[in-house]
Design an enzyme around this catalytic site. Structure first.
Site, PDB file in Angstrom:
ATOM      1  N   LYS A 135     -37.299  -5.218  -6.119  1.00  0.00           N
ATOM      2  CA  LYS A 135     -37.322  -4.530  -7.416  1.00  0.00           C
ATOM      3  C   LYS A 135     -36.669  -5.493  -8.404  1.00  0.00           C
ATOM      4  O   LYS A 135     -35.444  -5.489  -8.572  1.00  0.00           O
ATOM      5  CB  LYS A 135     -36.542  -3.210  -7.323  1.00  0.00           C
TER       6      LYS A 135
ATOM      7  N   GLU B  19     -42.124  -4.520  -6.714  1.00  0.00           N
ATOM      8  CA  GLU B  19     -42.446  -3.375  -7.576  1.00  0.00           C
ATOM      9  C   GLU B  19     -42.030  -3.664  -9.011  1.00  0.00           C
ATOM     10  O   GLU B  19     -40.851  -3.885  -9.300  1.00  0.00           O
ATOM     11  CB  GLU B  19     -41.738  -2.108  -7.108  1.00  0.00           C
ATOM     12  N   GLY B  20     -43.012  -3.673  -9.901  1.00  0.00           N
ATOM     13  CA  GLY B  20     -42.714  -3.867 -11.307  1.00  0.00           C
ATOM     14  C   GLY B  20     -42.037  -2.641 -11.901  1.00  0.00           C
ATOM     15  O   GLY B  20     -42.041  -1.560 -11.324  1.00  0.00           O
TER      16      GLY B  20
ATOM     17  N   GLY C  86     -41.844   0.233 -14.842  1.00  0.00           N
ATOM     18  CA  GLY C  86     -42.713   0.894 -15.812  1.00  0.00           C
ATOM     19  C   GLY C  86     -44.169   0.513 -15.650  1.00  0.00           C
ATOM     20  O   GLY C  86     -44.673   0.376 -14.536  1.00  0.00           O
TER      21      GLY C  86
END
Length: 219
Positions: free
Chosen positions: A38, A116-117, A119
């Protein structure tokens, strides 16, 4: 060679962490060393080991190796707002070269990495760069999480077009039924299957309490 994916979504709160966690669990059936990343997390809560981000914690629970927090979550920002604003409030600046180097360090430790990007695809990271710039720099195949609710068709098609405009591969997409009251969800899924030009990896039913173990992959 390390397997890698970049998970993005049609918006915030569409289930990216659920799908990232589920993908990590799936990859563990094929690879020994699996880890999630993340890069930027905005919003922390008190935990036994100190303040932390719930998404990052959930991803760690689904990986198979433990790594330093500065590798799997380089920027953990206290306030739940757009990353560039959360960073400003914390007195820091999100630096793209830092994120790229931390990914490379993770990739050297693992057989598979899922990033995981934050937004949506174009979420601002600083005054110049966005999540799209990070995805482009990492050059990973992209998995798009489509939160099924009113407006998702437009959001999904725009995001897919933006991903391809960056020269990235849209490896697949996931339909996540986040709104149980949505009208004609199956028709919306059928439309996206015909228009997105990428395979649907999963059709995730609405879950009052999302569980990564409950996600059933189609391929």
């Amino acid at each position: 060679m390390t397997v890698g994916y970049f998970v993005t979504g049609t918006d915030t709160e569409v289930g990216k962490t659920l799908i990232t966690s589920a993908l990590l669990l799936h990859l563990r059936t094929r690879h020994a060393r699996v880890v999630g990343m993340k890069p930027v997390a905005a919003g922390t809560v008190p935990m036994a080991h100190g303040d932390d981000n719930e998404d990052a914690v959930a991803m760690r629970a689904c990986g198979s190796i433990q790594v330093p927090r500065e590798l799997d979550n380089p920027y953990c920002l206290p306030l739940p707002m757009s990353p560039h604003l959360a960073a400003r409030a914390a007195g820091v600046r999100i630096e793209l070269p830092v994120l790229i180097e931390r990914y490379r360090q993770l990739a050297a430790l693992a057989d598979a990495v899922v990033v995981e990007g934050a937004g949506g695809f174009f979420v601002p990271l600083n005054e110049r760069e966005t999540g799209a710039d990070l995805a482009q720099a990492l050059q990973l195949p992209v998995l798009l999480v489509v939160g099924l609710r009113l407006g998702c068709l437009n959001h999904a098609l725009l995001t897919a077009e933006a991903i391809r405009a960056r020269g990235l591969v849209l490896a697949g997409w996931v339909a996540n039924r986040i709104d149980p009251q949505m009208a004609s969800p199956d028709d919306n899924i059928a439309y996206l299957q015909a228009r997105l030009g990428a395979p649907m990896w999963a059709d995730v039913p609405h879950m009052a309490t999302p569980q990564a173990e409950a996600v059933q992959w189609l391929r």
